[in-house]
Design a protein around this motif. Structure first.
Motif, PDB file in Angstrom:
ATOM      1  N   UNK A 141       0.664  -1.014   0.165  1.00 61.88           N
ATOM      2  CA  UNK A 141      -0.015   0.098   0.135  1.00 61.88           C
ATOM      3  C   UNK A 141       1.110   1.096  -0.047  1.00 61.88           C
ATOM      4  N   UNK A 142       2.080   0.964   0.614  1.00 62.86           N
ATOM      5  CA  UNK A 142       2.682   2.538   0.856  1.00 62.86           C
ATOM      6  C   UNK A 142       3.818   2.593  -0.558  1.00 62.86           C
ATOM      7  N   UNK A 174       5.626   6.450   2.024  1.00 66.48           N
ATOM      8  CA  UNK A 174       4.154   6.019   1.299  1.00 66.48           C
ATOM      9  C   UNK A 174       2.962   6.502   2.241  1.00 66.48           C
ATOM     10  N   UNK A 175       2.920   6.403   3.083  1.00 66.64           N
ATOM     11  CA  UNK A 175       1.154   6.549   3.626  1.00 66.64           C
ATOM     12  C   UNK A 175       2.042   8.169   4.286  1.00 66.64           C
ATOM     13  N   UNK A 176       2.563   8.628   4.043  1.00 68.65           N
ATOM     14  CA  UNK A 176       2.645  10.408   4.238  1.00 68.65           C
ATOM     15  C   UNK A 176       2.465  11.366   2.750  1.00 68.65           C
ATOM     16  N   UNK A 177       3.077   9.927   1.890  1.00 69.41           N
ATOM     17  CA  UNK A 177       2.937  10.428   0.622  1.00 69.41           C
ATOM     18  C   UNK A 177       1.085  10.475   0.167  1.00 69.41           C
ATOM     19  N   UNK A 178       0.727   9.214   0.575  1.00 72.51           N
ATOM     20  CA  UNK A 178      -0.467   9.717   0.355  1.00 72.51           C
ATOM     21  C   UNK A 178      -1.433  10.342   0.778  1.00 72.51           C
ATOM     22  N   UNK A 179      -1.322  10.623   2.537  1.00 73.45           N
ATOM     23  CA  UNK A 179      -2.123  11.715   3.064  1.00 73.45           C
ATOM     24  C   UNK A 179      -1.595  13.442   2.539  1.00 73.45           C
ATOM     25  N   UNK A 180      -0.327  13.061   2.898  1.00 74.06           N
ATOM     26  CA  UNK A 180      -0.073  14.583   1.724  1.00 74.06           C
ATOM     27  C   UNK A 180      -0.912  15.260   0.195  1.00 74.06           C
ATOM     28  N   UNK A 205       7.764   3.699  12.335  1.00 71.45           N
ATOM     29  CA  UNK A 205       6.865   2.876  11.430  1.00 71.45           C
ATOM     30  C   UNK A 205       5.003   3.208  11.660  1.00 71.45           C
ATOM     31  N   UNK A 206       5.493   4.423  12.635  1.00 73.43           N
ATOM     32  CA  UNK A 206       4.013   4.857  12.620  1.00 73.43           C
ATOM     33  C   UNK A 206       3.745   5.207  11.720  1.00 73.43           C
ATOM     34  N   UNK A 207       4.421   5.756  10.711  1.00 77.65           N
ATOM     35  CA  UNK A 207       3.814   6.689   9.728  1.00 77.65           C
ATOM     36  C   UNK A 207       4.234   6.109   8.523  1.00 77.65           C
ATOM     37  N   UNK A 208       4.440   5.377   7.217  1.00 75.70           N
ATOM     38  CA  UNK A 208       5.564   5.229   6.476  1.00 75.70           C
ATOM     39  C   UNK A 208       5.562   5.881   5.564  1.00 75.70           C
TER      40      UNK A 208
END
Length: 369
Positions: A180-181, A268-274, A263-266
Motif C-alpha cells: 500500500x505504501x 508512502x503513507x505520508x505521501x498518500x495523506x499529503x 513505522x508509525x507513518x511509513x
C-alpha cells in the motif's frame, strides 16, 4: 520484461522491469563488474529473502559477492551509517571504476547511492530495488541522501545509477502495508500528470496491492516510464518540472517528521495523506473542485491508505507542522512553493502560497471529525 531508458546526456541507463531478474543479475550487469569480488549493500531483511538467489547468479558467473548488511528503517540513513559503509567500501578496495550493488528498498538505495557519490569523488552503483516504492520511485532518477536531525534527505547528491533491475518477484514477499505504501507513489504519477493512468489505478489499484503479476508489471513499468520522462526533462530539478514528483511530499514529510520518521507513518503513507491534503488545499485555493479533491481522496482511501490527519492522533497544531516544512529542500529565499493541482492529471508549482494560510488549513484538518 520491460526495458525503460532514462535518457540523460552522456549518462543514460536502463531500468529492467520483470520477474526473476535477480537470478540473472550477473549476466544483466556483467559490463559493470570488473573484478572477481562483487560488493553488495543489502537491507538485512532483503538479504535473507533474496540474497541466495542473487548470490547464486554471481557464483555461477565466477564472481564472489561480499556483503554489507544495513538494518531496516530510516535510522540507517545517518551520518554513522554513511561512515560505516564508506569505510567498508574502502576496505573492500572499491575504486572509481567499480560498481557497488544495492539490494533493498529506498533506504539502502539512498544510502548506497550517496556513499558511491562521494567515495573517491564518485564510483558507480547498480540498483536492485525490492519494494514497490523503491521500484517505482527512489531507485530511478539519481536522488541520494541521508537524514539529519534537521529533517529528511537534507544531505545528499544527484548520482545516477548505471543500471536498475526491478525484479517484481521480490514484491511477493512484502506485507500488504508495504505494498500500500508503495502504491501511493504509483497513483501519484496519475494524479500529477496522467488522468488516464489515474483512472487505470482507480480500476486496478487493489490488484496491484494483491500482487497480481499483470497489474504489478504494468504499474511498475508505467510509473518508471513516467518518472524517466520527467527526470530526462529536468534531472537536477532546476526548471520546476521534476519538482512535480514531490506532489504530496511537502505535507507528507512534515507529518513524517512529527511522527519521528518511524513505522508509525511509513513514507508512502505520508505521501498518500499529503496528496489528499494537496488536493484539498488546491480546492481551498480555487484551483480544482471539491468533487475532484474528493475523487483523489476516495481513490487513495480505496487502496487502504490513510486520508485523514486525525488518524495519526498528533499532539500539535498547524503551525508546528508548518515549522517542519521550513526545512523543505524547495525553500527559496524564505518562500516555499507547493505542488498543487489545476485538475487531476495536471499538477503545477504554486509560488504564492502563504505558510500562515497552510497552518490555518492544517488546523481545520486536525480538528476535522
Amino acid at each position: 520484461m520491460a526495458v525503460i531508458n532514462v535518457e540523460l546526456a552522456g549518462r543514460s541507463y536502463q531500468v529492467h522491469v520483470g520477474q526473476d531478474l535477480l537470478s540473472n543479475a550477473a549476466s544483466l550487469s556483467h559490463r559493470f563488474i570488473r573484478k572477481t569480488i562483487v560488493p553488495i549493500v543489502a537491507d538485512s531483511n532483503a538479504r535473507e529473502l533474496h540474497g541466495d538467489r542473487l548470490a547464486a547468479s554471481f557464483d555461477a558467473a565466477g564472481k564472489t559477492p561480499v556483503w554489507f548488511d544495513v538494518a531496516s528503517g530510516e535510522g540507517s540513513k545517518s551520518w554513522d551509517g554513511l561512515q560505516a559503509l564508506t569505510e567498508w567500501m574502502l576496505a573492500q578496495g572499491v575504486e572509481r571504476g567499480d560498481h557497488v550493488f544495492a539490494l533493498g528498498g529506498g533506504v539502502v538505495g539512498d544510502l548506497t547511492g550517496f556513499a558511491c557519490s562521494i567515495l573517491k569523488r564518485g564510483c558507480g552503483f547498480v540498483q536492485l530495488p525490492t519494494t514497490l516504492l523503491s521500484q517505482v520511485d527512489s531507485s530511478v532518477g539519481g536522488k541520494t541522501a541521508i537524514n539529519t536531525s534537521a529533517g529528511k534527505n537534507l544531505i545528499g547528491a544527484f548520482h545516477q545509477p548505471s543500471l536498475v533491475l526491478a525484479d517484481t518477484d521480490t514484491l511477493k514477499t512484502l506485507p500488504v502495508r508495504e505494498m500500500q505504501a508503495g502504491y501511493a507513489e504509483v497513483i501519484k504519477y496519475g494524479i500529477l500528470g496522467d488522468l488516464e493512468f489515474f483512472e487505470w489505478c482507480e480500476a486496478n489499484g487493489n490488484e496491484v496491492i494483491a500482487h497480481d503479476d499483470i497489474a504489478v508489471a504494468e504499474a511498475v513499468a508505467r510509473s518508471v516510464a513516467a518518472k524517466a520522462r520527467i527526470v530526462a526533462a529536468d534531472e537536477r530539478e532546476t526548471s520546476g518540472v521534476r519538482a512535480l514528483l514531490n506532489l504530496g511530499h511537502t505535507f507528507g514529510h512534515a507529518l513524517e517528521a512529527e511522527t519521528g520518521f518511524s513505522n508509525r507513518l511509513l513514507h508512502g503513507e505520508g505521501v498518500a495523506l499529503g496528496m489528499v491534503l494537496a488536493a484539498q488545499y488546491s480546492a481551498r485555493r480555487g484551483y480544482i473542485s471539491a468533487t475532484d479533491a474528493d475523487r483523489v481522496k476516495s481513490a487513495i482511501a480505496g487502496s487502504g491508505l490513510p486520508t485523514e490527519i486525525t488518524s495519526l492522533n498528533l499532539k500539535c497544531d498547524g503551525a508546528k507542522l508548518v515549522d517542519h516544512m521550513r526545512h523543505d529542500k524547495k525553500m527559496d529565499a524564505g518562500t516555499l512553493p507547493f505542488i498543487l493541482l489545476r485538475s487531476i492529471g495536471a499538477a503545477f508549482l504554486d509560488h504564492e502560497v502563504s505558510l500562515d494560510d497552510v497552518a490555518l488549513f492544517l488546523n481545520d484538518r486536525l480538528l476535522a471529525t
